[in-house]
Design a protein around this motif. Structure first.
Motif, mmCIF file in Angstrom:
data_model
loop_
_atom_site.group_PDB
_atom_site.id
_atom_site.type_symbol
_atom_site.label_atom_id
_atom_site.label_comp_id
_atom_site.label_asym_id
_atom_site.label_seq_id
_atom_site.Cartn_x
_atom_site.Cartn_y
_atom_site.Cartn_z
ATOM 1 N N VAL A 31 1.077 -1.183 -0.215
ATOM 2 C CA VAL A 31 0.242 -0.313 -0.207
ATOM 3 C C VAL A 31 1.280 1.510 0.117
ATOM 4 C CG1 VAL A 31 -1.848 1.539 1.551
ATOM 5 C CG2 VAL A 31 -2.150 -1.226 0.568
ATOM 6 N N GLN A 35 0.875 4.353 -2.673
ATOM 7 C CA GLN A 35 0.624 6.106 -2.232
ATOM 8 C C GLN A 35 1.883 6.203 -3.193
ATOM 9 O OE1 GLN A 35 -0.455 5.244 2.153
ATOM 10 N NE2 GLN A 35 -1.553 7.215 1.156
ATOM 11 N N TYR A 42 -1.827 16.360 -7.272
ATOM 12 C CA TYR A 42 -1.693 16.353 -5.317
ATOM 13 C C TYR A 42 -3.356 16.037 -5.204
ATOM 14 C CZ TYR A 42 0.840 16.096 -1.122
ATOM 15 O OH TYR A 42 1.375 16.489 0.163
ATOM 16 N N GLN A 44 -4.827 13.100 -5.518
ATOM 17 C CA GLN A 44 -4.475 11.758 -4.427
ATOM 18 C C GLN A 44 -6.245 11.427 -4.504
ATOM 19 O OE1 GLN A 44 -2.231 11.155 -0.526
ATOM 20 N NE2 GLN A 44 -2.204 13.357 -1.076
ATOM 21 N N TYR A 46 -8.217 8.457 -4.977
ATOM 22 C CA TYR A 46 -8.770 6.828 -5.263
ATOM 23 C C TYR A 46 -8.386 6.880 -3.546
ATOM 24 C CZ TYR A 46 -3.861 6.780 -4.372
ATOM 25 O OH TYR A 46 -2.436 6.841 -2.942
ATOM 26 N N SER A 47 -9.034 5.184 -3.573
ATOM 27 C CA SER A 47 -8.578 4.831 -2.031
ATOM 28 C C SER A 47 -8.662 3.434 -2.372
ATOM 29 C CB SER A 47 -9.869 4.554 -1.402
ATOM 30 O OG SER A 47 -10.461 6.171 -0.618
ATOM 31 N N ILE A 48 -7.729 2.382 -1.596
ATOM 32 C CA ILE A 48 -7.510 0.440 -1.570
ATOM 33 C C ILE A 48 -8.024 0.079 -0.528
ATOM 34 C CG2 ILE A 48 -5.985 -0.987 -2.345
ATOM 35 C CD1 ILE A 48 -4.228 1.529 -2.363
ATOM 36 N N ARG A 85 -13.677 11.850 -0.910
ATOM 37 C CA ARG A 85 -13.370 12.607 0.102
ATOM 38 C C ARG A 85 -13.241 14.050 -0.342
ATOM 39 N NH1 ARG A 85 -8.256 8.834 -0.814
ATOM 40 N NH2 ARG A 85 -8.799 8.250 0.473
ATOM 41 N N MET A 92 -15.741 20.881 4.422
ATOM 42 C CA MET A 92 -15.094 21.548 5.059
ATOM 43 C C MET A 92 -14.283 23.037 4.882
ATOM 44 S SD MET A 92 -12.112 18.141 6.126
ATOM 45 C CE MET A 92 -11.476 18.791 7.245
ATOM 46 N N ARG B 175 2.575 11.767 1.894
ATOM 47 C CA ARG B 175 1.495 11.405 1.208
ATOM 48 C C ARG B 175 -0.066 11.540 2.396
ATOM 49 N NH1 ARG B 175 2.839 12.791 -2.986
ATOM 50 N NH2 ARG B 175 2.668 11.792 -5.036
ATOM 51 N N LEU B 176 -1.600 10.776 2.284
ATOM 52 C CA LEU B 176 -2.530 10.447 3.447
ATOM 53 C C LEU B 176 -1.912 9.559 3.640
ATOM 54 C CD1 LEU B 176 -5.128 10.945 0.801
ATOM 55 C CD2 LEU B 176 -4.884 12.988 2.867
ATOM 56 N N PRO B 177 -2.790 9.220 5.259
ATOM 57 C CA PRO B 177 -2.468 9.141 6.102
ATOM 58 C C PRO B 177 -2.668 7.477 5.742
ATOM 59 C CG PRO B 177 -3.173 10.666 7.302
ATOM 60 C CD PRO B 177 -3.338 10.913 5.651
ATOM 61 N N ILE B 178 -1.813 6.229 5.652
ATOM 62 C CA ILE B 178 -2.078 5.009 5.041
ATOM 63 C C ILE B 178 -3.472 4.660 5.245
ATOM 64 C CG2 ILE B 178 -0.933 3.367 7.356
ATOM 65 C CD1 ILE B 178 0.104 1.627 4.855
ATOM 66 N N HIS B 180 -6.204 6.373 6.045
ATOM 67 C CA HIS B 180 -6.913 7.502 5.115
ATOM 68 C C HIS B 180 -7.487 6.806 3.828
ATOM 69 C CE1 HIS B 180 -9.586 10.754 5.104
ATOM 70 N NE2 HIS B 180 -9.535 10.539 4.100
ATOM 71 N N ILE B 181 -6.555 6.164 3.342
ATOM 72 C CA ILE B 181 -6.327 5.181 1.734
ATOM 73 C C ILE B 181 -6.760 4.072 1.454
ATOM 74 C CG2 ILE B 181 -4.904 4.767 -0.465
ATOM 75 C CD1 ILE B 181 -4.934 7.570 -0.445
ATOM 76 N N TYR B 182 -6.642 2.980 2.314
ATOM 77 C CA TYR B 182 -6.372 1.800 2.828
ATOM 78 C C TYR B 182 -7.146 1.465 4.326
ATOM 79 C CZ TYR B 182 -5.121 -3.557 3.371
ATOM 80 O OH TYR B 182 -5.385 -4.778 3.477
ATOM 81 N N LEU B 198 -7.817 13.911 7.978
ATOM 82 C CA LEU B 198 -7.734 14.843 7.162
ATOM 83 C C LEU B 198 -6.633 15.978 7.614
ATOM 84 C CD1 LEU B 198 -10.882 15.294 5.033
ATOM 85 C CD2 LEU B 198 -8.110 14.289 3.856
ATOM 86 N N PHE B 201 -3.145 15.550 8.351
ATOM 87 C CA PHE B 201 -2.644 15.505 7.166
ATOM 88 C C PHE B 201 -2.493 16.622 6.989
ATOM 89 C CE2 PHE B 201 -2.221 14.725 2.749
ATOM 90 C CZ PHE B 201 -0.925 15.097 2.393
#
Lengths: 249, 249
Positions: A31, A35, A42, A44, A46-48, A85, A92, B175-178, B180-182, B198, B201
């Motif tokens: 992962v 990333q 910048y 970002q 996507y999500s996994i 996001r 926000m 990069r976004l915290p892991i 947050h992505i996964y 967020l 970050f």
């Protein structure tokens, strides 16, 4: 030739895995590599989602056309184009982000960002001696995928990726001649040369199938592609993506 | 850690290059690596155009917002989602492929195939000590890109990629915290946790900008993203892609 190029050129899809799960460390490394890739402006987008729950894995394997290796692998990832996001960020920051979120441009950004991440993940896994296969079959029924994984509006799952310790290594499939994929300064203009290249490639693919199947299969690349395209599969996609609130304007 | 993972994790975009062209061998290796990636149902729905002509490079640099490194690099690639090939195959095989060619599903396949190829190309280049930058700025004016490169219907240029010998190496962007992505087994459901991530970050990105610009810039990630999305850039994309005969049905 260096180890990166060797890994890239050694790629083949793996669809048969040992009964052995990936470790937490392996998953985290994969992962983090995903990333590290480029991301458009910048954002970002996507999500996994990793799937470890047996029932959910079974559901996704069925959606993908009963490909049981989707469940029986070391780890299953699902890569999503994600603009949810950015909708939250709009709230926000009290910014009117919705026309952008719903645009075809940002949908493309989401697909591109997710795929850059995915290919980094694939190569990271392959560099550890693992095998991978992209699972486009999830697109057979994305509403069901969304239900299984509780995926909200503004997110479109694009494909899965199975990763694991390979049990069987397939031969590599031939690729189109480089002159057919790559041209300089303009798109290829000579239509008869273009068709000749396809016909030459047909012979290569035919040879490949004849050898791989002991003569049982001998179709050409263009006949195979024509069949795939005649099928009109996943024609619900436009409406589905729109219903998710993307690719609308 | 192995050399592949090291290369992936060392990525940063490079926007300043030595005045030194890539060799034919380097270009060929990069394209062969691009081709080695996975392709959905083996359809190979992408093309790559290399741009060497000075006038064309200048035109593309202007389209990308006067980013002169688009012209002043070792080599400029343009990656395209390409379904023209499959329309030609329909004619060769007398198969009705058009509904598929025009579908959102196959447009996504083209974008995914092209991006897998591009990320392989990026890593191959980086493994040779070259730097790269994706040039999404080409999407500022795709009709002009198509005119410059004689790109036909059923083909959509997605982005450029500049490659060359780095003159200046930037810091890596956080990069976004892991987390947050996964996520595992479902899309993240806890909205307040999601927003906290967020905000955490934001501090990291703010620190990064303050250090990098000696305090001149201190925006957060969410404010930056909100601004990008408020702009409503490239809203012509839906009509353009449709005019190219893709993403229509």
């Amino acid at each position: 030739m260096n180890p990166v190029i060797e890994t890239i050129l050694a790629h083949r899809s793996v669809r048969s895995f040992e009964d052995r799960e990936l470790s937490k460390e392996q998953i985290e490394t994969i992962v983090r590599c995903a990333q590290a890739g480029s991301t458009s402006s910048y954002v970002q987008a996507y999500s996994i989602i990793g799937v470890t729950d047996d029932e959910k894995k079974k559901q996704l394997a069925e959606i993908a056309g009963n490909q049981m290796y989707v469940a029986d692998c070391g780890h299953l990832f699902v890569f999503c184009a994600d603009l949810h996001r950015h909708e939250v960020i709009g709230q926000m920051e009290q910014a009117d982000v919705l026309p952008s979120v719903e645009s075809t441009e940002k949908f493309m950004v989401g697909v591109i960002d997710a795929t850059i991440a995915a290919q980094n993940a694939a190569l990271a896994a392959e560099s550890m001696g693992l095998g991978i296969c992209y699972i486009g079959g999830l697109r057979n029924n994305l509403p069901a995928v969304c239900k299984t994984l509780h995926i909200p509006e503004r997110v479109v799952p694009l494909f899965g990726m199975v990763v694991g310790y390979p049990k069987k290594i397939n031969q590599q499939k031939p690729r189109l001649p480089i002159e057919h994929i790559y041209s300089e300064n303009r798109y290829p203009q000579n239509e008869s040369k273009y068709i000749n290249q396809l016909e030459d490639f047909n012979k290569i693919v035919q040879d490949y199938y004849i050898k791989r199947t002991n003569g049982k299969r001998n179709d050409t690349w263009t006949s195979q592609v024509a069949k795939t395209f005649e099928k009109q599969s996943r024609m619900y996609m436009k409406d589905f993506v729109k219903k998710q609130g993307l690719n609308k304007q």
